[in-house]
Write an enzyme that holds these catalytic residues in place. Structure first.
Site, PDB file in Angstrom:
ATOM      1  N   GLY A   1       0.838  -1.183   0.000  1.00 10.48           N
ATOM      2  CA  GLY A   1       0.000   0.000   0.000  1.00 10.48           C
ATOM      3  C   GLY A   1       0.876   1.237   0.000  1.00 10.48           C
ATOM      4  O   GLY A   1       0.405   2.366  -0.029  1.00 10.48           O
TER       5      GLY A   1
ATOM      6  N   THR B   1      12.028   0.999  -1.664  1.00  7.79           N
ATOM      7  CA  THR B   1      12.413   1.924  -2.730  1.00  7.79           C
ATOM      8  C   THR B   1      13.936   2.029  -2.874  1.00  7.79           C
ATOM      9  O   THR B   1      14.456   1.890  -3.979  1.00  7.79           O
ATOM     10  CB  THR B   1      11.756   3.300  -2.514  1.00  7.79           C
ATOM     11  OG1 THR B   1      10.343   3.118  -2.570  1.00  7.79           O
ATOM     12  CG2 THR B   1      12.182   4.298  -3.579  1.00  7.79           C
TER      13      THR B   1
ATOM     14  N   ALA C   1      17.321   8.052  -3.782  1.00  5.41           N
ATOM     15  CA  ALA C   1      16.190   7.949  -2.848  1.00  5.41           C
ATOM     16  C   ALA C   1      16.596   7.215  -1.575  1.00  5.41           C
ATOM     17  O   ALA C   1      17.269   6.186  -1.637  1.00  5.41           O
ATOM     18  CB  ALA C   1      15.026   7.221  -3.508  1.00  5.41           C
TER      19      ALA C   1
ATOM     20  N   GLU D   1       8.677   4.826   7.511  1.00  4.43           N
ATOM     21  CA  GLU D   1       8.636   4.793   8.978  1.00  4.43           C
ATOM     22  C   GLU D   1       8.898   6.142   9.654  1.00  4.43           C
ATOM     23  O   GLU D   1       8.293   6.463  10.665  1.00  4.43           O
ATOM     24  CB  GLU D   1       9.639   3.740   9.485  1.00  4.43           C
ATOM     25  CG  GLU D   1       9.137   2.339   9.227  1.00  4.43           C
ATOM     26  CD  GLU D   1      10.234   1.286   9.249  1.00  4.43           C
ATOM     27  OE1 GLU D   1      11.168   1.405   8.427  1.00  4.43           O
ATOM     28  OE2 GLU D   1      10.171   0.371  10.074  1.00  4.43           O
TER      29      GLU D   1
END
Lengths: 777, 154
Positions: free
Chosen positions: A508, A552, A734, A739
């Site tokens: 998600g 990522t 990136a 978190e």
């Protein structure tokens, strides 16, 4: 004489040791060096797809109800398994009637204590926490399985237990684990400098004990698995953050090769750290599916999910910090007690105390104890969310004692380098976070707004609530550079549609979208031509769990490298078609163009000529740079209104600035920030698992008494990014960001409450009762 | 008994005690509405029954005889998504997406009753649907955009 076949040139491979930080903790790993590293996308790189606010590539499936979650998997002939759980916190099973359960119409199988293979660790006869699975029944309907479970008539005998840290560490405490109630080698001590000297040097000190609650992940899709065997191979559909880790877990528990286990996860209803591997429900589904020859679904009811599906453990943190009159920190000490449940790892609050400020003298010790309660699991920023409440609350109180602006105190003690590991950060825009968030919040002019919160004398006479406004802030660090191993493939099909393949998973967070954007950018393809294929161990290259904000920065570089290699091959193929050298070519919008001319071919025109000669690029995540620390930073400011008569706190506004390097998709990244802030608000304001001390059972195992934020609870949130591409961290620039936004929210709100009422609340959640107590001081 | 779901008539033979959610999911294969808590606490199972917002997980199907039911699958008109669905996509109002079917049904009902809701009305109208990912700010902005007439849908 026959010609000798030419020996193939061995591709250059090198394996080296590197360090990867997972959930804030360093791990040494052997990794394979990629055959090439693309040039880093620096801040100056001109990118047209990466960095855009493009909607999720799978959004249509989600808004139409077509997205298939693990709970939606319905296989022909599927049976349902129900799990029986212990009502006592410690003790033994005294009797049960498996034959009676088997006799219930519709029941196909019973797994009673002692029936499961030892490697599954299922159904021991001794009980060590309430909610522990003790048996399971599988039937052709949920109702029949539940009837079978009742027919088992399991009887238990309770025994003295220890469900709190204090109880587990008391003399002659009941044993939670046979080797003792403390983890080995307790406490874990970390220190630098000389805290005694730091204490002597301090002009002002703050000593406080902070307490944080057990927080429950409360993902709306509970843990669920479906298992189906075909010969000696089993397919597991699982709501998981790590398909390959589930595969390893199932293979090990059942004693079969990993190649006989296929794990699939397409859509999942949240994980937040609780869904990192195979668990009881997985093994139960797999065992029943094998014994019955039918597909089997096993899911946690909401009660089971809130009782035994992981949690963020509680902490008690005894903190002393001190500073010179000018605000220069001279010491930070912290001693923590952490009750883990019956199992867990050392995700404690200590490390953040060493990382956020440039204090020369720091010492932390952490004692982890096993208690008779369900085991902890990583929960979004494990350790750091807890640590931030202690550290940042103490910093805020220190600022008050010093008569100093808490923002100025933080700026004063900014850690230019990583103070724990004594090496540079790959990038750190925390000061820009402070500046920009303070500016947008109106921190400097907050006292002008303070007056508007208080009722006038006349309003008060008329019975208006006595309310007061308050303003507070907190900061955050979270080590998150991602790392190897991670692999990805990019293939260009004969119709020029493009697949980016990686064995990762989208929780998600937006992994499908981000990988599609990275691949499209590197290839020079249209985003709409790219499909991310993820979530299946059978056909996809390995990537690790989606934890530690790692997906990522771990999978992204592998996907980019795969796409760069596919682009190189495509240009090699196109060059003779266009009568030029590959170096004369460039790509954009799924078109290969001859530089400085108007000659071009679409990808589809090239692949049509290639037929089924498929262009496949392979990508590997290389090691992290040596001798730098990679972390995401942020600062959050909160405005609250406190009702002085009731202690009820309303959070009015949160302004949040975070630095996570390059942002691949600002729209989705903003959602991550907002979501983290809202979970942090829940942690600070409402969420607390309540255990009955007399029985050791959870008293609020539901979504009514365990209160997560609703839409009515949320403040105005302004969350944004500062900083720039981190070309040192990896070649996409990136860092991780899922978190970090949860970390500073609770202490920022607590600081705002303290500002409003003039007394610090040292325990979260900030219930009205606790707030009233602090007002009375 | 007969049910009309998303405009289609169905004949079903429920057992005593069957919940509407299970009938929709297991018998009619409409899996958009989800199990989240089974106790009417979270809203992932939200559907419209005769136009009323309903937690289908605690609704006995026996009481739905002859009812007209709308689920998330009924919001789009063929390939054309409703204005709210389009706005949810554009505003990123779905993260994991598990609560989204329920959120969309609740938002549809909200705008039907109050086409120009202010923030307080949106929060009141949507507070029966939990989202653990915290998409609430995006849900609010998506609903506001539809109220402003920025999306035209089915």
């Amino acid at each position: 004489m026959a010609r000798k076949p030419k020996a193939p040139a061995a591709p250059a491979k090198a394996f080296i040791e590197t360090t990867v930080v997972v959930e804030g903790r360093s791990e040494k790993r052997v990794v394979e060096l990629p055959s090439f590293e693309p040039a880093a996308w620096t801040e100056a790189a001109e990118l047209s797809i990466v960095g855009t606010r493009t909607p999720r590539v799978d959004a249509n499936e989600k808004v139409t109800g077509r997205a298939r979650y693990t709970v939606d998997i319905a296989r022909p002939g599927m049976l349902i398994a129900v799990v029986l759980r212990s009502p006592v916190a410690k003790g033994a099973i005294t009797s049960f009637d498996a034959a009676a359960a088997r006799a219930v119409p519709g029941v196909f199988g019973v797994l009673a204590p002692g029936d499961a293979p030892a490697a599954t660790r299922l159904f021991p006869t001794k009980i060590s926490y309430a909610g522990q699975p003790v048996a399971a029944v599988c039937a052709d309907s949920f109702g029949a399985a539940a009837a079978g479970a009742r027919a088992m008539a399991m009887k238990f005998e309770g025994a003295p237990f220890a469900a709190t840290f204090e109880a587990a560490t008391a003399p002659n405490a009941p044993l939670v684990r046979s080797k003792g109630n403390l983890m080995e080698n307790m406490p874990i001590v970390a220190s630098r400098g000389d805290v005694e000297a730091g204490l002597k040097a301090a002009d002002v000190t703050v000593t406080r004990e902070y307490r944080t609650p057990v927080q429950l992940h409360s993902a709306l899709e509970p843990h669920v698995a479906v298992a189906e065997w075909e010969g000696d191979r089993v397919t597991i559909w699982e709501s998981t953050q790590g398909i390959f880790r589930v595969r390893e877990g199932v293979a090990e528990a059942l004693g079969i090769p990993q190649s006989k286990v296929r794990v699939i996860k397409q859509y999942m209803g949240g994980g937040f750290g609780a869904k990192n591997g195979a668990a009881a429900h997985t093994f139960i589904a797999a065992l029943f599916a094998r014994s019955t020859g039918r597909p089997v679904q096993c899911f946690n009811t909401r009660k089971a999910e809130q009782t035994d599906a992981g949690n963020r453990p509680a902490t008690t943190q005894r903190v002393t910090i001190g500073a010179k009159k000018d605000g220069t920190l001279t010491l930070i000490t912290m001693s923590a007690d952490i009750p883990l449940g019956v199992s867990g790892w050392e995700g404690g609050p200590g490390q953040m105390y060493h990382e956020l400020y440039a204090c020369p003298n720091v010492r932390t010790d952490e004692t982890f104890a096993y208690v008779n309660a369900s085991g902890m699991q990583a929960f979004r920023a494990p350790g750091y969310a807890e640590g931030a409440f202690g550290l940042e609350s103490a910093i805020n109180e220190l600022a008050t004692k010093l008569g100093m602006d808490p923002l100025a105190l933080r700026r004063k003690n900014f850690a230019k380098d990583d103070p724990r590991l004594k090496r540079p950060w790959s990038g750190n825009a925390l000061r820009e976070c402070y500046d920009e968030a303070a500016r947008r919040f109106g921190w400097a002019t907050r006292d002008d707004r303070r007056a508007t919160g208080a009722p006038t004398a006349r309003q008060r006479e008329e019975g208006a609530a006595r309310t007061r406004r308050g303003f507070g802030m907190a900061a955050q660090v979270w080590p998150t550079g991602g790392g190897p191993p991670s692999y990805a493939h990019v293939r260009i099909n004969s119709d020029a549609s493009i697949d980016v393949l990686a064995g990762t998973q989208d929780l998600g967070t937006g992994a499908r979208t981000v990988l599609s954007q990275i691949a499209a950018e590197a290839l020079g393809a249209k985003l709409s031509d790219v499909t991310a294929v993820i979530g299946d161990t059978e056909s996809l290259p390995y990537t690790g769990n989606s934890w530690g904000s790692m997906t990522t920065p771990s999978v992204g570089p592998a996907a980019r490298m795969a796409a760069e290699e596919a682009r190189r091959l495509l240009l090699e193929a196109a060059a003779p078609m266009l009568g030029v050298e590959p170096s004369d070519l460039e790509t954009k919008d799924s078109r290969v163009m001859v530089r400085d001319t108007d000659r071009s071919m679409t990808f589809a025109e090239i692949t049509e000529q290639l037929g089924n000669v498929m262009i496949i690029g392979r990508g590997t995540r290389g090691p992290n740079p040596a001798d730098v620390s990679i972390a995401t930073f942020g600062a959050q400011f909160a405005e609250v209104e406190v009702d002085l008569d009731t202690g009820i706190v309303r959070v009015l506004r949160i302004v949040a600035a975070h630095d996570a390097g390059r942002i691949i998709n600002p729209l989705l990244a903003e959602s991550q920030l907002e979501g983290g802030i809202i979970q942090g608000l829940g942690y600070g304001m409402f969420e607390e698992r309540v255990m009955d001390p007399a029985r050791g059972v959870t008293l609020n195992p539901d979504l009514h008494d365990y209160r997560i934020p609703t839409i009515a609870d949320i403040p105005t949130i302004e969350a944004f990014f500062v900083g720039e591409s981190d070309a040192i961290a990896n070649h996409t620039g990136a860092r991780g960001l899922a978190e970090p936004p949860l970390i500073p929210t609770a202490p920022a709100i607590a600081a705002a409450v303290a500002d409003a009422i003039g007394g610090f609340v040292t325990q979260i959640p900030l219930t009205p009762w606790r707030v009233l107590g602090a007002i009375d001081q | 008994m007969e049910l009309t779901v998303n405009g289609r008539k169905h004949h079903i033979s429920p057992a005593a005690g069957d919940r509407l959610l299970n009938v929709l999911r297991d018998e009619l294969h409409l899996t958009g509405a989800k199990y989240g808590c089974g106790h009417g606490e979270c809203g992932t199972c939200t559907v419209l029954v005769n136009g009323a917002l309903t937690y289908s997980c605690i609704t006995l199907v026996e009481g739905c005889e002859g009812a007209t039911i709308t689920t998330v699958e009924g919001l789009a008109d063929g390939a054309t998504m409703s204005a709210l669905q389009q706005a949810f996509v554009a505003h990123d109002a779905a993260q994991c997406g598990y609560c989204t079917p329920g959120q969309l049904v609740a938002a549809t009902k909200l705008l039907e009753q109050n086409p120009k809701p202010d923030d307080a009305a949106i929060k009141a109208g949507m507070s029966g649907n939990l989202c653990r990912c915290g998409t609430y700010p995006k849900i609010i902005s998506a609903i506001q955009a539809v109220a402003r007439g920025e999306f035209r849908g089915a």
